[in-house]
Design a protein around this motif. Structure first.
Motif, PDB file in Angstrom:
ATOM      1  N   THR A 131     -29.868 -13.724   8.730  1.00 17.64           N
ATOM      2  CA  THR A 131     -29.186 -12.444   8.848  1.00 17.64           C
ATOM      3  C   THR A 131     -29.482 -11.816  10.192  1.00 17.64           C
ATOM      4  OG1 THR A 131     -29.349 -12.077   6.492  1.00 17.64           O
ATOM      5  CG2 THR A 131     -28.946 -10.159   7.829  1.00 17.64           C
ATOM      6  N   HIS A 161     -30.463  -5.927   2.888  1.00 17.56           N
ATOM      7  CA  HIS A 161     -29.423  -6.520   3.720  1.00 17.56           C
ATOM      8  C   HIS A 161     -29.006  -5.502   4.763  1.00 17.56           C
ATOM      9  CE1 HIS A 161     -29.055  -9.938   1.141  1.00 17.56           C
ATOM     10  NE2 HIS A 161     -28.528  -9.283   0.128  1.00 17.56           N
ATOM     11  N   PRO A 212     -23.445  -6.313   0.075  1.00  9.23           N
ATOM     12  CA  PRO A 212     -22.969  -7.519  -0.608  1.00  9.23           C
ATOM     13  C   PRO A 212     -21.698  -7.233  -1.398  1.00  9.23           C
ATOM     14  CG  PRO A 212     -25.335  -7.263  -0.880  1.00  9.23           C
ATOM     15  CD  PRO A 212     -24.829  -5.981  -0.272  1.00  9.23           C
ATOM     16  N   ASP A 241     -26.703  -9.054  -4.886  1.00  3.04           N
ATOM     17  CA  ASP A 241     -26.480 -10.493  -4.915  1.00  3.04           C
ATOM     18  C   ASP A 241     -26.390 -11.020  -6.343  1.00  3.04           C
ATOM     19  OD1 ASP A 241     -26.518 -10.636  -2.147  1.00  3.04           O
ATOM     20  OD2 ASP A 241     -28.648 -11.146  -2.043  1.00  3.04           O
ATOM     21  N   ASP A 251     -21.494 -11.575   4.375  1.00  2.00           N
ATOM     22  CA  ASP A 251     -22.220 -12.002   3.181  1.00  2.00           C
ATOM     23  C   ASP A 251     -22.069 -13.511   2.976  1.00  2.00           C
ATOM     24  OD1 ASP A 251     -23.205 -12.505   0.646  1.00  2.00           O
ATOM     25  OD2 ASP A 251     -22.281 -10.750  -0.275  1.00  2.00           O
TER      26      ASP A 251
END
Length: 225
Positions: free
Chosen positions: A2, A17, A21, A26, A89
């Protein structure tokens, strides 16, 4: 894996993140397509594709494609167009690739909307569905500037998102949006103003009350020749 984009979106629901997402978390990704079906997204995708008037030979990019539903629908509507779905993603992209198995002239690539890895003027059409309202104001403007850059002169960006001329009569989701500071960029004339601020000629194509999403609005933005 990432990249470090600490301000790319508002971090959602505790995810570690620098993007939101596709399903918010997730672990919820397996249920994402069922959720989009229940929300009536497929009909909205159909309208966006019709609005885009895809032609043979068009190069088409979806920004924030998630699990690829809109990109795949566009490909099936115009098999002679080249389709790319982009999203930060990797799990959603892997699911999109599985769903597109057997289709040619379509691929999915990891990219952030505000840093598209494509050349200037590379695409005839850009598509976006329910993505902009997730972005912070500065990132939203940067993403639209990137959309302008990668479109050919005369090419068009086609958007559907919650917002527009929202009123309390549009339902519970609409009332929540009216009291949500983060949603302000999607209310009223805000999206057309952002589009014009980065150089697009833009218009509201249609706005409609939606039983589950409150109000959705379709936009068309053209890169001037």
């Amino acid at each position: 894996m990432t990249k470090d984009h600490p301000h790319s979106v508002i971090h959602a629901m505790g995810n570690r993140h620098d993007y939101l997402p596709a399903a918010g978390r997730d672990a919820l990704l397996p249920g994402y397509d069922l959720l989009t079906r229940l929300l009536g997204m497929y009909k909205l995708h159909e309208t966006v594709v019709a609005q885009a008037e895809l032609a043979p030979g068009h190069r088409v990019l979806e920004i924030g494609c998630g699990t690829g539903n809109l990109t795949i629908r566009a490909k099936r509507a115009q098999p002679a167009a080249e389709l790319i779905g982009s999203d930060p993603d990797p799990l959603a992209l892997a699911r999109a690739e599985r769903k597109a198995h057997g289709l040619s002239g379509i691929r999915f690539e990891r990219a952030y909307a505000q840093e598209l890895p494509y050349a200037e003027g590379e695409f005839d059409r850009l598509l976006s569905a329910m993505m902009l309202h997730h972005l912070d104001t500065d990132i939203k403007k940067a993403a639209l500037a990137e959309a302008l850059r990668v479109l050919r002169p005369g090419g068009s960006l086609h958007i559907v998102d919650v917002g527009g001329a929202v009123t309390p009569e549009d339902g519970l989701v609409a009332r929540l949006m009216l009291h949500n500071e983060h949603a302000a960029d999607n209310l009223g004339d805000s999206i057309p103003q952002l589009l014009r601020s980065v150089g697009f000629d833009s218009a509201v194509v249609a706005s409609q009350r939606h039983r589950r999403l409150g109000r959705v609005t379709f936009y068309r933005a053209i890169r001037p020749i």
